[in-house]
Every structure is written in C-alpha cells, then in structure tokens.
Enzyme design. Structure first.
Site, PDB file in Angstrom:
ATOM      1  N   ASP A   1      37.753  38.188  37.371  1.00 36.31           N
ATOM      2  CA  ASP A   1      38.768  39.211  37.216  1.00 36.31           C
ATOM      3  C   ASP A   1      38.443  39.920  35.903  1.00 36.31           C
ATOM      4  OD1 ASP A   1      40.862  40.917  37.425  1.00 36.31           O
ATOM      5  OD2 ASP A   1      42.372  39.400  37.844  1.00 36.31           O
TER       6      ASP A   1
HETATM    7  C1  BGC Z   1      43.357  42.794  38.304  1.00 36.94           C
HETATM    8  C2  BGC Z   1      42.436  42.770  39.504  1.00 36.94           C
HETATM    9  C3  BGC Z   1      41.720  44.085  39.619  1.00 36.94           C
HETATM   10  C4  BGC Z   1      40.964  44.343  38.328  1.00 36.94           C
HETATM   11  C5  BGC Z   1      40.190  45.619  38.322  1.00 36.94           C
HETATM   12  C6  BGC Z   1      42.631  43.216  37.044  1.00 36.94           C
HETATM   13  O1  BGC Z   1      43.532  43.447  36.007  1.00 36.94           O
HETATM   14  O2  BGC Z   1      43.947  41.531  38.131  1.00 36.94           O
HETATM   15  O3  BGC Z   1      43.154  42.477  40.670  1.00 36.94           O
HETATM   16  O4  BGC Z   1      40.890  44.090  40.734  1.00 36.94           O
HETATM   17  O5  BGC Z   1      41.881  44.378  37.254  1.00 36.94           O
HETATM   18  O6  BGC Z   1      41.028  46.702  38.246  1.00 36.94           O
END
Ligand code: BGC
Length: 743
Positions: A262
């Site tokens: 993540d």
């Molecule tokens: C989120 C993810 C997301 C990623 C990219 C993170 O803050 O938890 O679900 O895909 O950002 O935007």
C-alpha cells in the site's frame, strides 16, 4: 531472379528474424520460460530497479531490454484521474474522466456474481483504454465494525459472500490484460490508526473470517497482484509480514503474482526484503518530500536494498524471486500484444453501472406497499436532503474519481416523474458543503446559511402539501463519514438528520427515507417511517438507479451484505472495550494493540449466536412481490467425508410482479466440541421468477462447508454428527430447515 527465389529468400529472412527474437520477447513461449530468460540478462541493479516506484503510480521496466513500465491506477470503483509525476495534484489531463461504478458494498448487495463479472469487465475495459496495467482493487476486508470509514470499498461481513463476489470481478478485469490488485491484505478492518494498529487475532478467526476472500481471489480468481495492508499483525507491518505474505499467501496458497505495498506501507529494507514484499509504492522516505535528485532511489527496496545485497546481508535468491514476480506481472499485462483495446465512458459502461446499481438497492421496509410510486399519476413529490443533490463521486480518499457525468437522486427522480414540475426540493439539513479531492472539484455550491430550525420548518411546510416525501440523506465522502483514513465517530446519522426525519414523519405519513451510505447507520425513527431504502454510493448512474426502484421500473432485489444493528453496542467488536476497538496504545511507542476478542462471531454470527436482535439482518431485502419458500429437502440423510450433499428448495413468486429473490443456504453444526456460530452462509442463488412461477433452487456442498479451522492441527475439521441446512430469506428469516448427518 524469378519470383520463387525471391519468395524463398524472403521466407529465410523472416525465419532468421524470428529466430533472433529473444526468448523473453517470444509470446508463444510459456511466461515462466520468458521470465527466466529476462532474468538471466539482467544486472542486480536492473532487478532491484523493478521493485520500487518511479512516480506516484508507475514503476520501471528494463529500458535496455525493452521490458515496459507498469502503470497502476485506483480502483476500485472507476479509473482515477491522472496526477502529477510526483505530486498528488491533478496533472490536468482532459482525457481522463471516467464512468463511476457503484461502490463495492453495493456490488456485494446485489448478491449476484453475474453483476460482479459485468463490473470487472467494464472497469477493466476503462482501465485498459486508459492504458493502465494494474487496477488497485477490489477490496475484500471484512466488515467488522460499522465505524470503519472504508467499508463502502469492501464486500460486507461474510467471508463466503465476499469470496463468491470477488472472483468474477477479478476475472473480468484480467480478461482485459489488466491485473487486479486485491486489497488490503489483510486485517485492515478500520481506518483509525491504520498505520499503527497491531491486530491480535487467533488463527481460527484469521482462517475462517479474515482470509477466505483473499484466498478465493488468489486461487479461484487467479489475481495477478495483491496489496499489503498498512497495519500490523504479530508486531510486524503487513507489507513485510513473513507469516501472511510468505507462509500463507505464497506458501500455502501458491500465489505466483506480485505483492505490491500500500502507498507508504513499507518501513524497513531488510524486513521488506525478507518479508515477502515485491514492489514498493508511495513511500515517503528522505528526498521524496523535498524532491532532491531522484527520491525514488531512496525507497527501501531501491538503493538501500542494493547496499544490503552488496554487503551480503540480503540474498540474491530473494532478489530473484521478487524480480521474477514483478516480471511475471509485467508479462501478463504491459508486455502483452494480444490485449483488447478497452473503452472509456461507453454507453455499455453506463448501462452496466445502472444495472448493477438497480440490483444493489435494498428495500429495507415498505409498510402498506408505499413504494413503488406510480409516475403515471403525476403525484406531488417533495424531495428533501443534501444527499439528493450532492455529488458523491468526489471524495472518500483514493477511490475518488473525476466523472464524465453523475446523475443526482433529485435529477433521477425528476427525470422519471410523470410531471417533473411536481417534484419539489427542500434542503432539510446542511451537511458537508465541500466538494474537492486532490484538485478535482465538484463545482457545486452547496452553501446554505439557514439554521437547522429554519431548514426543518421549510421542509415540514412543503411536506404537508406533498403526496409523497422522499428524504435522501445518510453519510457522504468527507472525513469521519465513509472516507479513507478516518473512522466514523458513531453509528448515528450526522448533521441532525434524525430530527429532520422525525419532523417529516410527523408532517406526512407517506415518507420514504433513502439512505445513501456504505455503512450501517442507526435508525431510531425506523418504526415511524413506512418505507426505507438503502441506496449506497451508486456512481455515475446513482439517480437513475434510485428512480428506477422508486417508480417500480425495477423491482428491488438487493440484500444487505452486512447487519444493521440497533445500536453500536450490539456489534460484536464493540463488546470488549477499547482493547477490541480502537485498541490500546503502548506506553513506549505509537503502536496500538487491538484484540479481535469476538473471534469468529463477526456480524450475523454474533447476532444469531448471542441472540442480539438486529435492526435489519444480514441478507435482508424486500421486493415489490412476495416469495414463498417450500420445504427444503436433502438428497441424502447421511454423508461421508468425501461426499457432497444436495439440497433443494422450491421458491414461488406469490405476488403480482416479476422479481428476483436471493435464496440463502445457512449451515449449523448441532453439536460441536468448539464454539461454532449458530449458522453460517454456505450458499446463495438469485432466482428470477414471474408471478406464480415456482423454481427449485439447489445447493450442493461438501465437507468444507461443515468445517471449522482447527488451529492446533492447522487444518479444517468437520466433526461427525448432526448438521442442519436452512433455506432463508435473510439471516433472521429462516424459512425451512432439514437435518443431515456427517458420518
Ligand atoms: C490506499 C490504497 C490506494 C493507494 C493508492 C492508499 O492510501 O490505502 O487503497 O490504492 O493509496 O492511491
């Protein structure tokens, strides 16, 4: 030269050219052979170069070898608009508006895997058209508490439902040559303190509740990538959690894809290196904030990893395993010539969004058959509430979108009314008037300076003259509502909406409440409101889907993918004090320990077993027709461990309109040596029935549907003895039961 000699020469040149194509470029060869060939040509630095981002949403290929870059996009409800190379701000492209599909909680409420396949196909086509290789979604974290700000992005509280619904989505996306990236693996069941919460959960609960949907995504859906979560488990961040990533995901489940972090989920080079992380994104390491030279070289799996490899503290085998996985992901997506071209904002995609929305709306209550409204009679309708006009596709965090269009509930209701001028609007309450995310603005001016009393007085006044009052409220995509990075403060509706609803109920007996949310909300006024609809965040076609159901163009067939409790204290996770939610902070560190003390009794498993009556049960959803269930029968009374058993239940549409019913099969173990939930969902089928029509619905299950996870033996165990199979219209509405034996 005669023409045959010329032809022969040309053929020889062509053969020679083919022979010169390196193995890794030869798409007729198996991917693993190509991956090994590519790997054998790469330097250590090139291999490490594959393992971290080069911009906010892309990572490197191998330029020298012609191996392409990977481009990711959020997910999971539409294709995220383009941001700058190294900023969250908009890049200002004018070709990146998309169709917003209903939120995944809505998709789960359709209880229809065909809708999931349609969703995956459609969003996969949008991703493909925008030339994305990895779609960051779908999410399948289990709904443990209604406070979780991100439940709208997930598929409900039941592992079986989430497992069945996630698989077709993944296949639909990947058929486009775009990888699904299933998130957030795992135990990311709240947003509050999402980077610092250390989850304490027993193995049985982990395997029975929190892992099955991820396992199905990998094994049945064949997901090509998976996203490690932010939080911790066994004191280790999930982006470098050896147990979950290496032992379970790659070991037990045989996952051959890449683990993507993540954004900012990696915190340590050697832990990430040996903990199963393959591709690091979004880290905020030194250099990145100020942009010194190339910040991405400072990522944990960039220069620091190379240093570790050079010093011999990280192994070449580990590096090769990671590079192999990322190459496999590239070969499956970016480096494929036979991909379809996709499509963006096509009429088919709008139709898909509307159909999925239509099937997901849940009619919770409909006393005296108040709904549907007959548009031919051109009644006077008063629509009240901010959510009738507020755009919901902007906000909520990373799932925020820039849409080509979004039909509001008010516009949808007006468009389908016999006489649109007879649909009036009153604001009712002022909630959150902002409408911006990362530079995408709704452009709506929702400012209203009147006091709550003035707003209520206006609405009540207008309600007295209306034939119907439709209140459209609920939550929104702002912080502490249905939004990433924060949890809700409570179960109650915000902005004084309960007062508005109560006042409207007193003023007009034909009140319909449409709750727009991705979470359960308290409804202390439920008994005073004849019709209640759960309408989710439905994306571009929201207003049309809501109007479809209100006017009976569509007979509602959605069922709740999670329980609506009466009050927060009725939710399992909120019964064990702070240590079970939101966790207790350690004295000497930012980490909070959170213990999932409710164990396997999550959602309806808790309500059923502990006899806590819900407001609306898991699986509940009404129709404009009625369904009768006959007696459930089994094709045998006894089954041996290797057998399967088939149950049949006849279901009849006893009403006057055609409709669909989701028949649910729950299993209970009559006597067990361990605590087992009163019953568990092990099958469901949505059947379409014309008035008067009867159909036999069948379910075949094997021993696995009778098993619990024995943590000591580390295996699934079905104890011989009596079991019961229940045919049910919801977890609280069992229509017929049959007993059988496992010998
Ligand atoms: C989120 C993810 C997301 C990623 C990219 C993170 O803050 O938890 O679900 O895909 O950002 O935007």
């Amino acid at each position: 030269m005669n023409k045959f000699v010329t032809l022969a020469a040309a053929m020889l040149t062509a053969v020679a050219a083919v022979a010169q194509v390196p193995v890794y470029m030869d798409e007729t060869r198996p991917i693993d052979e190509r991956v090994e060939d590519a790997l054998s040509r790469m330097t250590t630095a090139e291999k490490a170069g594959l393992l971290h981002a080069q911009s906010k949403f892309s990572s490197r290929g191998v330029q020298r070898l012609g191996i392409p870059e990977l481009w990711c996009t959020d997910g999971p409800h539409g294709i995220r608009p383009e941001v700058l190379w190294d900023e969250w701000d908009q890049a200002g492209w004018t070709n990146d508006s998309c169709v917003a599909f209903p939120a995944l909680a809505a998709l789960a409420a359709s209880w229809n895997p065909e809708m999931s396949a349609l969703y995956g196909k459609s969003i996969g086509e949008e991703a493909r058209y925008r030339e994305k290789d990895v779609l960051l979604g779908p999410g399948v974290n289990i709904y443990r508490t209604p406070l979780n700000g991100r439940n709208f992005e997930y598929m409900g509280e039941d592992p079986y439902l989430a497992s069945r619904m996630v698989v077709p989505y993944i296949k639909g996306v990947q058929d486009n040559g775009v990888a699904a990236c299933v998130k957030h693996y795992a135990l990311n069941n709240q947003e509050l303190n999402r980077h610092t919460t250390n989850v304490i959960v027993d193995d049985r609960t982990l395997y029975e509740i929190y892992l099955p949907a991820f396992k199905a995504a990998v094994q049945d859906g064949g997901a090509w990538s998976i996203m490690g979560a932010y939080n911790l488990y066994e004191d280790r961040h999930l982006c470098h959690n050896t147990r979950l990533l290496k032992d379970i995901l790659k070991g037990e489940w045989g996952f051959d894809g890449a683990v993507i972090s993540d954004w900012g989920g990696v915190h340590d080079t050697s832990e990430a290196a040996e903990g199963g992380m393959d591709l690091e994104y979004g880290s905020w390491t030194n250099g990145l904030s100020s942009g010194a030279s190339n910040a991405y070289d400072n990522y944990y799996l960039a220069d620091p990893y190379l240093a570790l490899l050079e010093s011999g503290k990280a192994s070449e085998d580990e590096l090769n395993d990671k590079a192999r996985r990322v190459l496999r992901l590239i070969f499956r997506t970016a480096m494929r010539r036979d991909k379809p071209f996709g499509a963006l904002c096509s009429e088919d995609h709008y139709a898909a969004a509307r159909r999925i929305g239509d099937e997901s709306i849940v009619l919770l209550r409909n006393e005296g058959s108040l709904l549907p409204i007959d548009p031919a009679k051109s009644p006077n309708i008063l629509v009240v509430g901010e959510n009738a006009v507020k755009m919901m596709t902007v906000g909520g965090g990373s799932s925020s979108l820039k849409v080509q269009r979004e039909i509001s509930p008010l516009d949808g209701i007006r468009a389908m009314a016999g006489d649109p001028s007879k649909v009036k609007y009153a604001r009712g309450y002022v909630g959150d008037v902002t409408g911006e995310y990362n530079g995408v603005v709704t452009g709506q001016d929702l400012k209203d300076d009147r006091t709550p009393a003035q707003l209520i007085a206006e609405a009540v006044d207008m309600a007295r003259d209306a034939d119907y009052v439709i209140f459209v409220g609920g939550l929104n995509k702002s912080a502490h509502q249905d939004c990433e990075d924060s949890d809700r403060a409570g179960l109650e509706l915000p902005y004084g909406q309960d007062d508005v609803i109560r006042a409207l109920a007193a003023a007009n007996k034909n009140l319909i409440v449409v709750n727009v949310s991705g979470n359960a909300v308290a409804m202390p006024w439920a008994k005073d409101v004849p019709a209640i609809m759960q309408a989710w965040f439905l994306g571009s076609e929201a207003g049309n889907s809501i109007a479809d159901v209100i006017y009976g163009r569509v007979n509602p067939s959605g069922k709740l993918p999670f329980t609506f409790p009466v009050k927060l204290g009725d939710v399992a996770a909120h019964n064990f004090g702070e240590k079970a939610y939101p966790g207790i902070k350690r004295a000497d560190s930012p980490i909070l320990d959170e213990s999932y003390d409710e164990g396997v009794l999550v959602g309806y498993r808790w309500h059923d077993t502990r006899k806590v009556k819900p407001l609306f049960a898991f699986g509940h959803g009404l129709s404009y027709t009625t369904f009768d269930y006959g007696k459930i029968t089994a094709d045998r009374k006894h089954m041996a461990a290797g057998d399967s058993i088939t149950f049949t239940v006849p279901v009849t549409n006893t009403g006057k309109v055609a409709g669909a019913e989701t028949v649910q099969l729950y299993i209970s173990d009559s006597k067990a040596s361990v605590l087992r939930p009163a019953k568990e969902l092990k099958g469901f089928a949505k059947v379409w029935l014309e008035p008067g029509e009867t159909r036999d619905v069948t379910f075949t299950i094997g021993k696995d549907a009778l098993s619990y996870f024995d943590a000591d033996r580390h295996e699934w165990v079905a104890e011989p003895g009596e079991f019961k199979a229940h045919a049910a219209a919801s977890a609280a509405d069992v229509r017929s039961t049959v007993a059988f034996h496992l010998d």
